[in-house]
Structure formats: structure tokens, C-alpha cells
Design a protein around this motif. Structure first.
Motif, short mmCIF file in Angstrom:
data_model
loop_
_atom_site.label_atom_id
_atom_site.label_comp_id
_atom_site.label_asym_id
_atom_site.label_seq_id
_atom_site.Cartn_x
_atom_site.Cartn_y
_atom_site.Cartn_z
N LEU A 44 28.87 -29.81 29.10
CA LEU A 44 29.07 -28.45 29.59
C LEU A 44 29.95 -27.68 28.61
O LEU A 44 31.05 -28.12 28.26
CB LEU A 44 29.74 -28.48 30.97
CG LEU A 44 30.18 -27.15 31.58
CD1 LEU A 44 29.01 -26.20 31.75
CD2 LEU A 44 30.89 -27.38 32.91
N VAL A 45 29.43 -26.52 28.17
CA VAL A 45 30.20 -25.63 27.29
C VAL A 45 30.39 -24.31 28.03
O VAL A 45 29.42 -23.63 28.36
CB VAL A 45 29.46 -25.38 25.96
CG1 VAL A 45 30.26 -24.41 25.08
CG2 VAL A 45 29.22 -26.69 25.22
N MET A 46 31.64 -23.97 28.30
CA MET A 46 31.96 -22.72 28.97
C MET A 46 32.34 -21.66 27.95
O MET A 46 32.97 -21.95 26.93
CB MET A 46 33.11 -22.91 29.96
CG MET A 46 32.83 -23.92 31.07
SD MET A 46 31.44 -23.49 32.15
CE MET A 46 32.05 -21.99 32.92
N ILE A 55 26.01 -13.58 38.29
CA ILE A 55 24.69 -13.90 38.85
C ILE A 55 24.59 -15.38 39.17
O ILE A 55 24.15 -15.78 40.26
CB ILE A 55 23.57 -13.47 37.88
CG1 ILE A 55 23.58 -11.95 37.72
CG2 ILE A 55 22.20 -13.96 38.37
CD1 ILE A 55 22.56 -11.42 36.75
N THR A 56 24.98 -16.22 38.24
CA THR A 56 25.04 -17.67 38.48
C THR A 56 26.48 -18.11 38.25
O THR A 56 26.94 -18.21 37.11
CB THR A 56 24.08 -18.44 37.54
OG1 THR A 56 24.39 -18.11 36.18
CG2 THR A 56 22.64 -18.06 37.82
N HIS A 57 27.18 -18.34 39.32
CA HIS A 57 28.61 -18.65 39.24
C HIS A 57 28.85 -19.92 38.44
O HIS A 57 28.02 -20.83 38.44
CB HIS A 57 29.19 -18.79 40.66
CG HIS A 57 30.68 -18.76 40.70
ND1 HIS A 57 31.45 -19.90 40.57
CD2 HIS A 57 31.55 -17.73 40.81
CE1 HIS A 57 32.73 -19.56 40.64
NE2 HIS A 57 32.82 -18.26 40.78
N ARG A 58 30.00 -19.96 37.76
CA ARG A 58 30.30 -21.14 36.94
C ARG A 58 30.35 -22.43 37.75
O ARG A 58 30.13 -23.53 37.22
CB ARG A 58 31.61 -20.94 36.19
CG ARG A 58 32.84 -20.79 37.09
CD ARG A 58 34.07 -20.53 36.24
NE ARG A 58 35.26 -20.35 37.07
CZ ARG A 58 36.45 -20.05 36.59
NH1 ARG A 58 36.61 -19.87 35.28
NH2 ARG A 58 37.48 -19.90 37.38
N SER A 59 30.64 -22.32 39.06
CA SER A 59 30.65 -23.52 39.90
C SER A 59 29.28 -24.18 39.97
O SER A 59 29.18 -25.40 40.15
CB SER A 59 31.14 -23.18 41.31
OG SER A 59 30.32 -22.19 41.91
N ALA A 60 28.21 -23.38 39.78
CA ALA A 60 26.86 -23.96 39.75
C ALA A 60 26.70 -24.84 38.52
O ALA A 60 26.12 -25.93 38.60
CB ALA A 60 25.81 -22.85 39.76
N PRO A 103 27.64 -22.76 48.32
CA PRO A 103 28.47 -21.58 48.09
C PRO A 103 28.37 -21.04 46.67
O PRO A 103 28.92 -19.97 46.38
CB PRO A 103 29.88 -22.08 48.40
CG PRO A 103 29.84 -23.54 48.07
CD PRO A 103 28.45 -24.00 48.44
N CYS A 104 27.67 -21.75 45.79
CA CYS A 104 27.60 -21.38 44.37
C CYS A 104 26.60 -20.26 44.08
O CYS A 104 26.51 -19.79 42.94
CB CYS A 104 27.22 -22.60 43.52
SG CYS A 104 28.24 -24.05 43.80
N GLY A 105 25.83 -19.84 45.07
CA GLY A 105 24.80 -18.83 44.86
C GLY A 105 25.31 -17.42 45.04
O GLY A 105 26.46 -17.18 45.46
#
Length: 258
Positions: free
Chosen positions: A229-231, A211-216, A119-121
């Protein structure tokens, strides 16, 4: 130009850091942070085949693109890949584990398109739109792609102006390379390969990336053996444009070697 195929700009001194841009872009996209990074690293800024100042390659599929890039790189290096460039970086790390010392994956994903078990796409219809309209109206299609990249930014107009400035400063990419790049985005799936990456990985991701969800990024963080991981809050697909100081400091703190 190396082997009359890949254009590389080299500057700075220190640990070798390779910068790989995303689909339809070129190495000039790093212009806003290159001087700061060059104070700590020896930069190798590439134009992917068929993009910027690099000539196109045939057949131009993912494996061939990685092979050509691999031949141009230093003996040991860190690789920083943005979006599609991040998938190239992952493949380099797997193929060249003795040469690749670490990775920085910027706004990237092991699989760009949404699947029944992923679902991350993004919805495939977005990439299909670009595929269908690229040849009919190149400039309008690219402008829509650039706008999608900065969606979710706190200062969208400023980020879009920067992105357009960097993008259009070089010649139009090769249409065949763009088409094949879209095919890679549509079909490449590196999820099963990801846990085999042994190097330290820095994940840099915008919280509002369309385009690339943060869940990815969160999924990759959980799968990788040595990752951080740096958000970037209020940021879309290009954190190096939105918050260049945080981006540079994150790279320096993670990958600066005496």
C-alpha cells in the motif's frame, strides 16, 4: 479499435501494462504519465465501452463490460485500474489468473457505497444526484463530479484544470453507458471475492480521497494475500495527477520485469 468496440492505444516496450480509467472518463486521463510509463512498459490504454473512442455495448452490465475487455488484452499482462477501472481489474484477475501477472489498484474499492457493514463507502445520495441530473444538465453534473474527485488536493485549482482538460478533449460519453456505469457503482460489491485474488497487488491511494476513502484501501491491504500500500499525502482521487513522479516510480519499482 478491436472488434469495433474497444479503442486501445498501444505504445512503449517491455512488460505489457493495461491502463483502465474510471467512470465517465477515457484513456486520455493517463496523458500526464503515459510517456514515462512507456519507457518501462508496453502500454495498452483502453477506453471502456461507451467512453472516449469506444462504442457502447449492450447490455453494458459489469460482467458484459469485463467480458468485452478481456477479449482485447495481451496473452500476459499487468492491469492498472483507477476507481471503477479498479473493479474491472480485480474481476480480470479472478477470471484470468493465468494471464494477469499483477494488479495496480488506484483509488479504488470493492464497494463504492456505504453499507450497514461497510463504513468505507460514500453516501448513496451522491451517486443518486449524478444519476438524476446526468441527462438534465450533463456538463454541470460532470464538472461537479470532477470537482469531487480533486477535493482534498493540496493544489485543487491546478488538479481540476488538468482533469477538465483531459476529460473534455474527447467526445461526450454515451449516456446509456454512463447510466449503467452509475448502476455498477451503486450495486457492485466485491468484498467477498477479494481474498481469492492470488496475484501481487499494488494499492495506490490518496489520503484525502472523497470518493473512495483511504480506509477502503487499508481494508483491501489487510484482505489481500500479496499486497503493498502506497498512500499519497494531501491527495484526492487522482494521485497520478497530483504526484505523477511518485506514481510512476511506485509502478516501476513494483512491476518492472527484465
Amino acid at each position: 479499435m478491436s472488434g469495433k468496440t474497444v479503442h486501445i492505444e498501444t505504445l512503449g516496450s517491455g512488460t505489457d501494462l493495461v491502463l483502465l480509467h474510471g467512470w465517465a472518463m477515457h484513456g486520455g486521463i493517463w496523458s500526464g504519465i503515459r510517456d514515462q510509463l512507456a519507457q518501462q512498459f508496453r502500454l495498452h490504454i483502453l477506453d471502456l465501452p461507451g467512453h472516449g473512442l469506444s462504442s457502447a455495448c449492450d447490455p453494458g452490465d459489469f460482467d458484459h463490460v469485463v467480458n468485452i475487455i478481456q477479449e482485447t488484452l495481451p496473452a500476459k499482462y499487468i492491469v492498472c485500474g483507477w476507481s471503477l477501472g479498479g473493479q474491472v481489474a480485480m474481476e480480470l484477475a479472478l477470471r484470468d489468473s493465468k494471464r494477469v501477472k499483477g494488479l495496480a489498484l488506484v483509488s479504488t474499492t470493492p464497494c463504492f457505497v456505504k453499507q450497514y457493514d461497510w463504513p468505507c463507502g460514500m453516501e448513496s445520495k451522491f451517486l443518486q444526484y449524478f444519476m438524476e441530473n446526468l441527462h438534465q444538465n450533463y456538463r454541470t453534473t460532470i464538472n461537479r463530479f470532477l470537482t469531487l474527485q480533486i477535493s482534498g488536493e493540496q493544489n485543487m485549482s491546478i488538479a481540476l484544470a488538468q482533469l477538465r482538460q483531459f476529460f473534455f478533449e474527447r467526445d461526450q460519453p454515451d449516456h446509456n453507458a454512463l447510466h449503467k456505469g452509475l448502476l455498477i457503482l451503486q450495486t457492485n460489491d466485491m468484498r467477498e471475492k477479494l481474498p481469492r485474488i492470488e496475484q501481487p497487488v499494488l494499492l495506490l491511494h490518496g489520503e484525502n480521497d472523497m470518493i473512495t476513502h483511504r480506509s477502503a484501501a487499508q481494508w483491501m491491504h489487510a484482505q489481500l494475500k500479496h499486497s503493498s500500500l502506497v498512500m499519497f499525502p494531501r491527495c484526492g482521487h487522482a494521485p497520478f495527477l497530483t504526484d505523477p513522479e511518485k506514481f510512476v516510480s511506485s509502478l516501476n519499482e513494483s512491476f518492472f520485469f527484465e
